[in-house]
Design an enzyme around this catalytic site. Structure first.
Site, short mmCIF file in Angstrom:
data_model
loop_
_atom_site.label_atom_id
_atom_site.label_comp_id
_atom_site.label_asym_id
_atom_site.label_seq_id
_atom_site.Cartn_x
_atom_site.Cartn_y
_atom_site.Cartn_z
N ASP A 205 0.77 -1.20 -0.19
CA ASP A 205 0.08 -0.04 -0.20
C ASP A 205 1.04 1.33 -0.07
O ASP A 205 2.14 1.24 0.03
CB ASP A 205 -1.04 -0.08 1.45
CG ASP A 205 -2.41 0.60 0.83
OD1 ASP A 205 -2.30 1.77 0.34
OD2 ASP A 205 -3.24 -0.22 0.99
N HIS A 275 -2.80 3.21 -4.71
CA HIS A 275 -2.40 2.88 -3.32
C HIS A 275 -0.78 2.29 -3.63
O HIS A 275 -0.43 1.31 -3.06
CB HIS A 275 -3.16 1.60 -2.92
CG HIS A 275 -4.35 2.20 -1.97
ND1 HIS A 275 -4.26 3.05 -0.85
CD2 HIS A 275 -5.64 2.01 -2.38
CE1 HIS A 275 -5.58 3.13 -0.63
NE2 HIS A 275 -6.37 2.67 -1.42
N GLU A 339 -9.98 2.69 -4.86
CA GLU A 339 -9.59 4.18 -4.52
C GLU A 339 -8.45 4.62 -5.37
O GLU A 339 -7.34 4.98 -4.97
CB GLU A 339 -9.11 4.12 -3.09
CG GLU A 339 -10.53 3.65 -2.39
CD GLU A 339 -10.00 3.71 -0.70
OE1 GLU A 339 -10.90 3.88 0.09
OE2 GLU A 339 -8.82 3.30 -0.49
C1 ACM Z 1 -10.79 -0.70 0.96
O1 ACM Z 1 -11.25 -0.70 1.95
N1 ACM Z 1 -10.35 0.40 0.35
C2 ACM Z 1 -10.99 -1.65 0.03
#
Ligand code: ACM
Ligand code: ZN
Length: 558
Positions: A205, A275, A339
């Site tokens: 991440d 991410h 995201e």
């Molecule tokens: C998430 O909680 N961003 C998958």
């Protein structure tokens, strides 16, 4: 602190047990998750489990031999008995007073089992050794968590059991905070205790890359350490202390093996194309702007993501995936997809050139950049499919053209899962409002360990129904199961992680395992109270709200 707790608890247990030492005590099959069918035979005498009971498995069956060793170990931890395990030659009758593990073609579900108890013998049968393992988990939870009794009376009867769902997962984010191998093994043991079969390991991440990739050494040399971490909830103040950690490939393989022995698949997640700040800090040429980038010291969603116009990005992703599939034998590889802002792609000449080259077009619902992400997911899916693997993506992968064979993890509610199932895609339900274990489990947040927000008490987890009523029976078959997620922005220690998952994963286990018509929350709490004794014995730090008496309603003013 944990050690001290364990000593105090052991002392208390010793005191309470002293009174019944030597006498027999009884087992109780009302365990968590609740078996589908428990029929007691009250006319028959119970089986008396003692230190001289043998555990027998078919000669030459290494899996059942290991199952037998697990059972001996579990019984030993609870009773102090050192039970012997013994192979049984084909055609031979087991000695009286043994626990017999065996395979049976009569059991349909590969994870199902039948546990039969009479005065002379206990038999645990499964179609596979995996099924037998769940029978062992039930037996382990049926006996007292800790006792000095000289015999345990197992009531005569039959348990017929199998899981409702084939996918029963729990996730752990090790990027935001790193958890050592020893804790990952403890976590896997907790999955096994709760009849779960999938560990979703969120390995990369923005805030840290945690898995060694030999072809890209800077991922861990640079990307595994952030130089500072924001204090609290993005306060703008930082601790100015480097924070890092990663798993070598050998360590990751050790975890895969540890999990495999417990019939648990490890699904690695490499979250892409967003991410990715930790990777960009290591290889800035993979970003649209070229950087410089920093392993992210804050929490949130960030504009800097992988550049989709750069061929090197795909060379990188394929190089990473090549090693990931080599380490992890799992059917599924999770490739994230959540995201991912489009901001950089909109302004990046290379990304825009890729959009033109591919002829990607916006429509009423989706931008050309949405389709650029779909292109990325489908390209990595093809790479993995060619290597015999399937992808899982977060439900954002539905925003555009969903990769043809993708399984969708529905987290922003159930809607993504419903849409995916209607499109014919497999689905795993992980909706935030039921299954996000970084959310608080009490409204009294002042007196709770720091959490991200929200409110997901045990009862809420318990109430999750993964199969939405609006699906046809055919569509409903696409719901493979459910999972809970533990994101760790605010969870720094194993003790805190334990507190967030326990006892909520007990509730989850019943969602995953038990048929809905057998579920009953009040009854579950009774059974959970017994399971909590096992948590106590194991020295686990679990939340106790559900065991405290309900607050009296405030007296009316009049
Ligand atoms: C998430 O909680 N961003 C998958
Ligand atoms: Zn770009």
């Amino acid at each position: 602190m944990r050690k001290l707790n364990q000593i105090v608890l052991a002392g208390l247990a010793a005191l309470t047990m002293a009174s019944c030492a030597g006498q027999d005590t009884e087992a109780n099959y009302q365990v968590v998750p609740l078996p589908q069918e428990v029929s007691l035979n009250t006319d028959e005498a119970p089986f008396r489990l003692t230190g001289s009971t043998r555990i027998v498995y078919p000669e030459g069956n290494d899996l059942l031999k290991r199952d037998a060793e697990f059972l001996a170990q579990y019984i030993g931890q609870a009773t102090g008995f050192a039970l012997q395990t013994q192979p049984l030659a084909q055609g031979k009758e087991p000695a009286k007073h043994s626990i017999v593990l065996e395979l049976s073609d009569d059991i349909d579900n590969p994870e199902g089992y039948e546990l039969e108890v009479d005065a002379d013998q206990v038999t645990i049968e499964g179609q596979t050794a995996n099924g037998v393992f769940y029978g062992i988990q039930t037996l382990r939870k049926a006996i007292p968590a800790q006792t000095t009794a000289s015999g345990i009376l197992l009531p005569a009867g039959t348990i017929k059991d199998e899981p409702r769902f084939s996918y029963r997962g729990l996730h752990l984010d090790v990027s935001r905070h790193f958890f050592p191998i020893s804790f990952v093994k403890e976590y896997i043991d907790l999955l096994a205790l709760h009849n779960m079969n999938t560990f979703h390991w969120h390995l990369t991440d923005d805030q840290g890359w945690r898995i060694e990739i030999k072809r890209y050494p800077r991922l861990t040399e640079v990307g595994s350490t952030r130089q500072r971490t924001v204090i609290g909830k993005n306060s703008g103040e930082y601790d100015n202390t480097p924070y890092g950690g990663f798993y070598t490939q050998d360590e990751a393989r050790e975890i895969v093996e540890y999990a495999r022995e417990r019939y648990i698949d490890v699904i690695p997640e490499v979250d892409l194309p967003g991410h990715m700040l930790a990777a960009l800090a290591a290889y800035p040429e993979l970003g649209c702007t070229g950087g410089p980038y920093e392993v992210c010291p804050e929490w949130g969603i960030f504009d800097d993501v992988l550049c989709m116009g750069n061929d090197k990005t795909f060379e990188f992703l394929e190089g990473v995936m090549e090693e990931i599939v080599d380490i992890f034998p799992s059917h599924y590889i999770h490739i994230g997809g959540d995201e991912c802002p489009r901001t950089r792609w909109e302004a990046c000449p290379k990304c825009q050139a890729r959009i033109r080259q591919l002829g990607l077009k916006a429509d009423k619902e989706h931008s050309a950049e949405d389709r650029l992400q779909s292109y990325c997911m489908a390209r990595i899916e093809r790479f993995l499919n060619e290597r015999g693997r399937q992808i899982i993506g977060w439900d954002e992968i539905l925003d555009g053209d969903v990769a043809p064979n993708a399984t969708v993890m529905s987290w922003r509610g159930m809607e993504g899962g419903i849409k995916a199932a209607k499109l014919g895609h497999d689905v795993i339900m992980v909706p935030t409002s039921y299954a996000y274990l970084d959310y608080y489990q009490s409204k009294d947040t002042e007196n709770e360990p720091f959490g991200i927000g929200g409110y997901v008490p045990v009862e809420k987890v318990y109430s999750l129904e993964p199969v939405p009523a609006e699906l046809t029976p055919e569509e409903a078959k696409h719901i493979l199961g459910a999972q809970a997620n533990l994101w760790t922005e605010y969870i720094l220690t194993p003790e805190h992680a334990e507190y967030m998952i326990l006892p909520r994963i007990a509730a989850l286990s019943e969602v995953q395992w038990t048929q809905p018509d057998k579920k009953n929350y009040a009854d579950f709490i009774q059974r959970l109270t017994r399971l909590a004794k096992l948590y106590d014995r194991m020295g686990l730090n679990y939340a106790k709200h559900v065991f405290q008496p309900a607050q009296e309603p405030q007296a009316e003013a009049n």
